[in-house]
Design an enzyme around this catalytic site. Sequence first.
Site, PDB file in Angstrom:
ATOM      1  N   CYS A   1      -2.036   9.336   2.824  1.00 15.06           N
ATOM      2  CA  CYS A   1      -1.809   8.699   1.519  1.00 15.06           C
ATOM      3  C   CYS A   1      -2.864   9.171   0.530  1.00 15.06           C
ATOM      4  O   CYS A   1      -2.596   9.270  -0.659  1.00 15.06           O
ATOM      5  CB  CYS A   1      -1.826   7.186   1.652  1.00 15.06           C
TER       6      CYS A   1
ATOM      7  N   GLU B   1       0.888  -1.174   0.000  1.00  8.83           N
ATOM      8  CA  GLU B   1       0.000   0.000   0.000  1.00  8.83           C
ATOM      9  C   GLU B   1       0.917   1.212   0.000  1.00  8.83           C
ATOM     10  O   GLU B   1       1.567   1.512   1.010  1.00  8.83           O
ATOM     11  CB  GLU B   1      -0.897  -0.011   1.230  1.00  8.83           C
TER      12      GLU B   1
END
Length: 463
Positions: free
Chosen positions: A263, A229
């Site tokens: 993110c 990720e």
Amino acid sequence: MTQLAVFNPANGQQIANLPADDTASVVARYTKARAAQGAWAATPLALRNACIARFRDGVVRELDTLAATMTHETGKPIRISRNELNGLLPRLDFFMQEAEATLTTETVFSEGPMTEQIQHAPLGVVANISAWNYPWFVGCNVIVPALLAGNAVLYKPSEYAAMTGLAITRLLHEAGVPRDVLACLVGTGSVGAALLEQPVDGVFFTGSVATGHRIAQAVASRFIKLQLELGGKDPTYVCEDADPKSAAESLADGAMYNTGQSCCSVERIYVHEKIHDAFIAAFVDTVRGMRSGDPMNEDSYIGAITRAPQLDVLEAQVADATARGATLLLGGQRMSGPFGGAGNWFEPTVFSDVNHRMVLMQEESFGPVIGIQKVSGDAQAVQLMNDTRFGLTAGVYTPDEARARTLLAQVNAGSVYWNCCDRVSPRLPWSGYGDSGVGLTLSRYGIQAFTRTKAWHLKKAPP
Ligand code: NAD
């Protein structure tokens, strides 16, 4: 024993010196985890679920202290730390509610003597190497479903959130997860690298693209599950029929929340030329009103930059954008911050007249910096949104749902947003295209990610 010094990025002061792991202790923890995993997998799911329920109680009980710890080691404003912990609770509820339906063996065929079943067996011993920006979210997105599925977990929190990593582990141990089934490995990247040398059955990583490449290379010769990720450069398009003020307020929050260190921060904004100027005025107004200050103050919204080297990245993006003709509307520099020049601080920064030749519109900023580009219409907006090597999230602001759906269907991103941004739901999978990574967490697929689907062909012997 090696030590890990922990500093408060808001004022530069050392706040802890933690006993750290080394290669020998990593090997020992791996060996113990391997030995303990079978018994954990054999524990009824109801008992594993009960451990997570007690863990949840522990988080609620200690919420204020846990939030303060996270704020001290990451520089995250205290309100945002509490939001993260409060946001964790429905994630835990979701995992507990979904575990049984997702993990129970399915009988898919039964006729005469023949039965066919699908078992969701645990992977075994898994490594979780994690980031610092939302340490509770990214840690628990892996640890909790991995444990529920019957895995042992070797968890390497970021060196910038190691105290939080230790707190997560302590609370899970206190909740009944055996010490050898979940171990916290304290240290820098070298401890993560030592972990990858162990014969683990899966690697679940959250962090930067550069480290993701190193991790993928380290395990390339082994056929084990690998999830990455990684970062993003998330775009949003504001159509001419959107309300410029409300879109600006929402997107300023999406860009600056957690001091831009998310993110899924909004990192690129494209605005239709018809409302561009009104949007810019409202956006700058909103950002100007954001208070920076001591992260422990209730009214601070902009906190510290957690990693000092990121200040150089932000400065370089600002210099490059300025040199290439962008208009600096706000900020643009390091700031001295609330502790007289100590700590890592950067002004909330807004650019207009940006384009894709600028690094600001290509590489993750991971800070309170945003570029806003004028576009002529939908086709150009889609082309620019997809002009990236990343693909974590993307959004469109318009009152017209059909138009939003048409646009978002063309955008390469793991999550798409209509009239919202910077949003994560436990019910939906979290994944990315391109350099934003491979695999997923959250949703029921994010529980199955920690299993191998094993096929059972069962034939009763003739009487
Ligand atoms: P990072 O890559 O610097 O570090 C992540 C982890 O990897 C840390 O625990 C670190 O110690 C470890 N590590 C470093 N080198 C290693 C090596 N050679 N082998 C094994 N482990 C090693 O990332 P970071 O600064 O902690 O996190 C920020 C990044 O994470 C941003 O790019 C952000 O977008 C991304 N992120 C992504 C998501 C997502 O869900 N996609 C969520 C949060 C953060």
